[in-house]
Design a protein around this motif. Structure first.
Motif, PDB file in Angstrom:
ATOM      1  N   GLY A 158      -5.247  -4.377  -8.939  1.00 35.09           N
ATOM      2  CA  GLY A 158      -6.495  -4.556  -9.660  1.00 35.09           C
ATOM      3  C   GLY A 158      -6.338  -4.520 -11.167  1.00 35.09           C
ATOM      4  O   GLY A 158      -7.021  -5.257 -11.889  1.00 35.09           O
ATOM      5  N   LEU A 159      -5.434  -3.672 -11.674  1.00 34.24           N
ATOM      6  CA  LEU A 159      -5.299  -3.497 -13.113  1.00 34.24           C
ATOM      7  C   LEU A 159      -4.463  -4.596 -13.765  1.00 34.24           C
ATOM      8  O   LEU A 159      -4.765  -5.035 -14.881  1.00 34.24           O
ATOM      9  N   LEU A 160      -3.397  -5.029 -13.075  1.00 36.83           N
ATOM     10  CA  LEU A 160      -2.514  -6.040 -13.661  1.00 36.83           C
ATOM     11  C   LEU A 160      -2.947  -7.458 -13.346  1.00 36.83           C
ATOM     12  O   LEU A 160      -2.661  -8.381 -14.103  1.00 36.83           O
ATOM     13  N   TRP A 161      -3.637  -7.641 -12.211  1.00 34.96           N
ATOM     14  CA  TRP A 161      -3.988  -8.991 -11.757  1.00 34.96           C
ATOM     15  C   TRP A 161      -5.476  -9.077 -11.419  1.00 34.96           C
ATOM     16  O   TRP A 161      -5.855  -9.405 -10.299  1.00 34.96           O
ATOM     17  N   PRO A 162      -6.344  -8.772 -12.385  1.00 34.97           N
ATOM     18  CA  PRO A 162      -7.781  -8.719 -12.088  1.00 34.97           C
ATOM     19  C   PRO A 162      -8.367 -10.067 -11.669  1.00 34.97           C
ATOM     20  O   PRO A 162      -9.266 -10.109 -10.823  1.00 34.97           O
ATOM     21  N   SER A 163      -7.881 -11.158 -12.253  1.00 32.18           N
ATOM     22  CA  SER A 163      -8.424 -12.467 -11.880  1.00 32.18           C
ATOM     23  C   SER A 163      -8.085 -12.819 -10.439  1.00 32.18           C
ATOM     24  O   SER A 163      -8.901 -13.420  -9.721  1.00 32.18           O
ATOM     25  N   PHE A 164      -6.899 -12.438 -10.008  1.00 32.07           N
ATOM     26  CA  PHE A 164      -6.502 -12.693  -8.618  1.00 32.07           C
ATOM     27  C   PHE A 164      -7.387 -11.908  -7.652  1.00 32.07           C
ATOM     28  O   PHE A 164      -7.953 -12.466  -6.711  1.00 32.07           O
ATOM     29  N   MET A 165      -7.526 -10.611  -7.896  1.00 31.31           N
ATOM     30  CA  MET A 165      -8.329  -9.796  -6.992  1.00 31.31           C
ATOM     31  C   MET A 165      -9.801 -10.178  -7.049  1.00 31.31           C
ATOM     32  O   MET A 165     -10.496 -10.183  -6.030  1.00 31.31           O
ATOM     33  N   GLY A 166     -10.304 -10.497  -8.245  1.00 39.14           N
ATOM     34  CA  GLY A 166     -11.698 -10.883  -8.364  1.00 39.14           C
ATOM     35  C   GLY A 166     -12.003 -12.215  -7.714  1.00 39.14           C
ATOM     36  O   GLY A 166     -13.109 -12.417  -7.190  1.00 39.14           O
ATOM     37  N   THR A 167     -11.033 -13.121  -7.718  1.00 38.62           N
ATOM     38  CA  THR A 167     -11.255 -14.456  -7.158  1.00 38.62           C
ATOM     39  C   THR A 167     -10.991 -14.496  -5.664  1.00 38.62           C
ATOM     40  O   THR A 167     -11.756 -15.114  -4.907  1.00 38.62           O
ATOM     41  N   PHE A 168      -9.927 -13.816  -5.216  1.00 37.94           N
ATOM     42  CA  PHE A 168      -9.502 -13.948  -3.823  1.00 37.94           C
ATOM     43  C   PHE A 168      -9.712 -12.675  -3.000  1.00 37.94           C
ATOM     44  O   PHE A 168      -9.214 -12.588  -1.869  1.00 37.94           O
ATOM     45  N   GLY A 169     -10.433 -11.708  -3.562  1.00 37.30           N
ATOM     46  CA  GLY A 169     -10.671 -10.479  -2.820  1.00 37.30           C
ATOM     47  C   GLY A 169     -11.336 -10.709  -1.478  1.00 37.30           C
ATOM     48  O   GLY A 169     -10.986 -10.074  -0.469  1.00 37.30           O
ATOM     49  N   GLU A 170     -12.294 -11.625  -1.421  1.00 36.55           N
ATOM     50  CA  GLU A 170     -12.982 -11.901  -0.163  1.00 36.55           C
ATOM     51  C   GLU A 170     -12.069 -12.593   0.836  1.00 36.55           C
ATOM     52  O   GLU A 170     -12.233 -12.456   2.052  1.00 36.55           O
ATOM     53  N   VAL A 171     -11.083 -13.332   0.333  1.00 43.06           N
ATOM     54  CA  VAL A 171     -10.165 -14.054   1.214  1.00 43.06           C
ATOM     55  C   VAL A 171      -9.194 -13.088   1.897  1.00 43.06           C
ATOM     56  O   VAL A 171      -8.939 -13.174   3.100  1.00 43.06           O
ATOM     57  N   ILE A 172      -8.633 -12.159   1.118  1.00 43.03           N
ATOM     58  CA  ILE A 172      -7.591 -11.272   1.640  1.00 43.03           C
ATOM     59  C   ILE A 172      -8.109  -9.868   1.951  1.00 43.03           C
ATOM     60  O   ILE A 172      -7.332  -8.985   2.308  1.00 43.03           O
ATOM     61  N   GLY A 173      -9.410  -9.676   1.858  1.00 44.92           N
ATOM     62  CA  GLY A 173      -9.967  -8.337   2.061  1.00 44.92           C
ATOM     63  C   GLY A 173      -9.807  -7.813   3.473  1.00 44.92           C
ATOM     64  O   GLY A 173      -9.602  -6.607   3.673  1.00 44.92           O
ATOM     65  N   LEU A 174      -9.889  -8.687   4.477  1.00 46.70           N
ATOM     66  CA  LEU A 174      -9.820  -8.229   5.868  1.00 46.70           C
ATOM     67  C   LEU A 174      -8.476  -7.582   6.194  1.00 46.70           C
ATOM     68  O   LEU A 174      -8.446  -6.447   6.692  1.00 46.70           O
ATOM     69  N   PRO A 175      -7.332  -8.234   5.953  1.00 45.12           N
ATOM     70  CA  PRO A 175      -6.059  -7.557   6.268  1.00 45.12           C
ATOM     71  C   PRO A 175      -5.826  -6.312   5.423  1.00 45.12           C
ATOM     72  O   PRO A 175      -5.234  -5.341   5.899  1.00 45.12           O
ATOM     73  N   PHE A 176      -6.288  -6.292   4.170  1.00 45.86           N
ATOM     74  CA  PHE A 176      -6.151  -5.083   3.368  1.00 45.86           C
ATOM     75  C   PHE A 176      -6.949  -3.927   3.970  1.00 45.86           C
ATOM     76  O   PHE A 176      -6.494  -2.780   4.004  1.00 45.86           O
ATOM     77  N   SER A 177      -8.161  -4.226   4.463  1.00 47.33           N
ATOM     78  CA  SER A 177      -8.979  -3.177   5.084  1.00 47.33           C
ATOM     79  C   SER A 177      -8.312  -2.658   6.352  1.00 47.33           C
ATOM     80  O   SER A 177      -8.274  -1.442   6.603  1.00 47.33           O
ATOM     81  N   LEU A 178      -7.781  -3.566   7.151  1.00 47.59           N
ATOM     82  CA  LEU A 178      -7.118  -3.150   8.389  1.00 47.59           C
ATOM     83  C   LEU A 178      -5.847  -2.363   8.102  1.00 47.59           C
ATOM     84  O   LEU A 178      -5.498  -1.441   8.847  1.00 47.59           O
ATOM     85  N   GLU A 179      -5.171  -2.703   7.010  1.00 53.37           N
ATOM     86  CA  GLU A 179      -3.983  -1.936   6.636  1.00 53.37           C
ATOM     87  C   GLU A 179      -4.358  -0.502   6.289  1.00 53.37           C
ATOM     88  O   GLU A 179      -3.651   0.448   6.632  1.00 53.37           O
ATOM     89  N   GLY A 180      -5.479  -0.333   5.594  1.00 55.82           N
ATOM     90  CA  GLY A 180      -5.936   1.017   5.290  1.00 55.82           C
ATOM     91  C   GLY A 180      -6.247   1.808   6.545  1.00 55.82           C
ATOM     92  O   GLY A 180      -5.909   2.995   6.656  1.00 55.82           O
ATOM     93  N   PHE A 181      -6.861   1.145   7.519  1.00 55.03           N
ATOM     94  CA  PHE A 181      -7.155   1.808   8.797  1.00 55.03           C
ATOM     95  C   PHE A 181      -5.858   2.225   9.489  1.00 55.03           C
ATOM     96  O   PHE A 181      -5.744   3.347  10.001  1.00 55.03           O
ATOM     97  N   ALA A 182      -4.858   1.337   9.497  1.00 55.26           N
ATOM     98  CA  ALA A 182      -3.578   1.658  10.133  1.00 55.26           C
ATOM     99  C   ALA A 182      -2.882   2.805   9.410  1.00 55.26           C
ATOM    100  O   ALA A 182      -2.280   3.682  10.037  1.00 55.26           O
ATOM    101  N   PHE A 183      -2.976   2.812   8.071  1.00 54.07           N
ATOM    102  CA  PHE A 183      -2.348   3.886   7.291  1.00 54.07           C
ATOM    103  C   PHE A 183      -2.947   5.246   7.641  1.00 54.07           C
ATOM    104  O   PHE A 183      -2.229   6.221   7.872  1.00 54.07           O
ATOM    105  N   PHE A 184      -4.264   5.327   7.685  1.00 57.03           N
ATOM    106  CA  PHE A 184      -4.896   6.609   7.996  1.00 57.03           C
ATOM    107  C   PHE A 184      -4.629   7.015   9.444  1.00 57.03           C
ATOM    108  O   PHE A 184      -4.486   8.207   9.750  1.00 57.03           O
ATOM    109  N   THR A 185      -4.551   6.041  10.338  1.00 54.78           N
ATOM    110  CA  THR A 185      -4.201   6.359  11.724  1.00 54.78           C
ATOM    111  C   THR A 185      -2.801   6.954  11.804  1.00 54.78           C
ATOM    112  O   THR A 185      -2.568   7.951  12.508  1.00 54.78           O
TER     113      THR A 185
END
Length: 460
Positions: free
Chosen positions: A77-104
């Motif tokens: 988010g800090l180094l690549w704000p345009s990438f995350m702001g533009t494509f966050g909705e595209v790649i948000g699902l696997p990132f969310s699932l990764e967080g779930f797997a990490f906490f599991t």
């Protein structure tokens, strides 16, 4: 260095550091569970001790991996704000699932560490298996993000922004199969080779240690299987890269000119200005056969790619050669080990082979790091191939030297702490547990244990 180079260097450093611990977080739980299952099956307390030590190592490396992974999340988010702001909705699902797997993984690791002797043996073993599974799933979901960046799908670009987004299609973009298989297998391979080398080093000093003989046998088996499987998976991955990402494949192979009967180069130093490769061993028609199983097949070269879209050819090619060379050496060692084990009907514990295992122990990490350099450098100059260039995604903040050197110091500190803790764990290990059954390859067995006997994706 300018802001773009500092940002790429910081992301690359963070990822290189984190990958070691991420790989251990994927592979060590599997070794831990295998040792635990052998303890329950044989009653041999050496396996119990081995499992406990793997659990402690997993906890240490998991904690450091959590810190470095959190740093990576902030850096995106800090180094690549345009990438995350533009494509966050595209790649948000696997990132969310990764967080779930990490906490599991964290939850069941805690249950496994503190539930021994308190849970039934089956439930305790199941908690360990869930640690291993969730660790693999965490890596799986992160690699899916990288696959979408390499060959995006599931959206269309309208006025510079993604539209008509299908998150599931984006998550399972064309490279997902070969990237996840190749990447997760590399985690098991790298970790198993390190563990094999450590146990081989102890066996050189204490060749009769029952604990380390069994530990060596378990990790060597995993190292051998993954080392022999990885060239096959790597071939499949290279073929798929050639189909979907021709610029990356051309840079990997330093293939400058589109041609039939394309040669396969072993080694060599590319000269980008001349479009030639010096000092390489050339196998005529080898690349055409490798990619298409046809010596007359045409292979796309860099001349078919706009010049401003070429990846850094020299760095990509050399990284690819390092990965293949390290992988080939590990596969050769696996074959030698299998032959020696078959001839001896036991573990190959000859001193020359133990020394070879020690020398080969870092090769899995070398190959893994080089492979990620290939996939990241080979995507340049794009952060999302064909949709956003890396230079357009970097933060406008001008003073990136400060965080770069700060995080470098942090990683050095964490690395020293981890090495210190792991060395202490290794030195505290007993050489064997008496009364627990026969060493691997011997006769005798030991009874069954009693129920209470337990004692990411980056923009580099």
């Amino acid at each position: 260095m300018n802001s773009l180079l500092y940002a790429r260097a910081q992301m690359g450093l963070s990822l290189a550091f984190h990958m070691i611990f991420a790989a251990a977080g994927v592979a060590l739980p599997l070794i831990m569970v295998i040792a635990d299952a052998l303890w329950h099956r044989t009653g041999d307390r050496d396996y119990l001790e081995f499992s406990k030590r793997m659990a402690k190592g997993t906890a240490i490396l998991f904690a450091v991996g959590a810190v470095s992974g959190t740093v990576l999340s902030f850096e995106l988010g800090l180094l690549w704000p345009s990438f995350m702001g533009t494509f966050g909705e595209v790649i948000g699902l696997p990132f969310s699932l990764e967080g779930f797997a990490f906490f599991t993984e964290a939850i069941f690791l805690g249950i496994y560490l503190y539930g021994r002797g308190k849970l039934s043996p089956r439930l305790h073993l199941l908690s360990g298996a869930l640690v291993a599974l969730s660790g693999a799933l965490s890596a799986f979901f992160v690699i899916l993000v990288n696959a979408c960046m390499n060959d995006p799908a599931g959206f269309t670009m309208v006025d510079g922004r993604p539209a008509n987004i299908d998150p599931v299609a984006a998550m399972f973009s064309p490279p997902w199969k070969h990237e996840t298989l190749h990447g997760i297998l590399a985690c098991y391979q790298a970790t198993a080779f390190v563990m094999t080398g450590i146990h081989a080093l102890v066996l050189l000093r204490h060749p009769s240690s029952p604990l380390f003989r069994k530990a060596f046998a378990v990790t060597l088996a995993i190292a051998g299987v993954t080392a022999l499987a990885q060239p096959l998976v790597g071939h499949y991955a290279a073929v798929e890269v050639g189909r979907g990402q021709p610029a990356k494949l051309a840079a990997m192979e330093a293939h400058f000119e589109t041609s039939a009967r394309a040669p396969l180069l072993v080694g060599g130093l590319p000269d980008v200005e001349r479009g030639e490769v010096d000092y390489a061993i050339e196998i005529p028609a080898g690349l055409s056969v490798f990619l298409h199983a046809d010596p007359d097949a045409v292979v796309t070269g860099l001349d078919a790619i706009p010049r401003d879209e070429w990846p850094p050819v020299t760095a990509t090619h050399l990284s690819f050669q390092v990965m293949v060379g390290a992988g080939s050496a590990m596969a050769l060692l696996a074959v030698v080990g299998a032959v020696l084990a078959w001839r001896r009907r036991g573990i190959p514990d000859q001193r020359p082979f133990l020394w070879a295992a020690i020398l080969a122990s870092p090769l899995g990490i070398v190959a893994m790091e080089a492979g990620w350099l290939v996939t990241e450098l080979g995507r340049q100059p794009w952060i999302v191939r064909g949709a956003m260039r890396t230079r357009d995604a970097v933060t406008p903040f001008p003073h990136l030297a400060a965080p770069f050197w700060t995080f470098t110091a942090l990683y050095v500190f964490l690395g020293v702490v981890v090495v210190y803790l792991l060395v202490r764990q290794l030195r505290a290990a007993p050489l064997g547990v008496t009364g627990g059954g026969a060493p691997l390859g011997g006769t005798g067995g030991g009874g069954a244990p009693r129920a209470s006997g337990g004692g990411e994706a980056d923009a580099h």
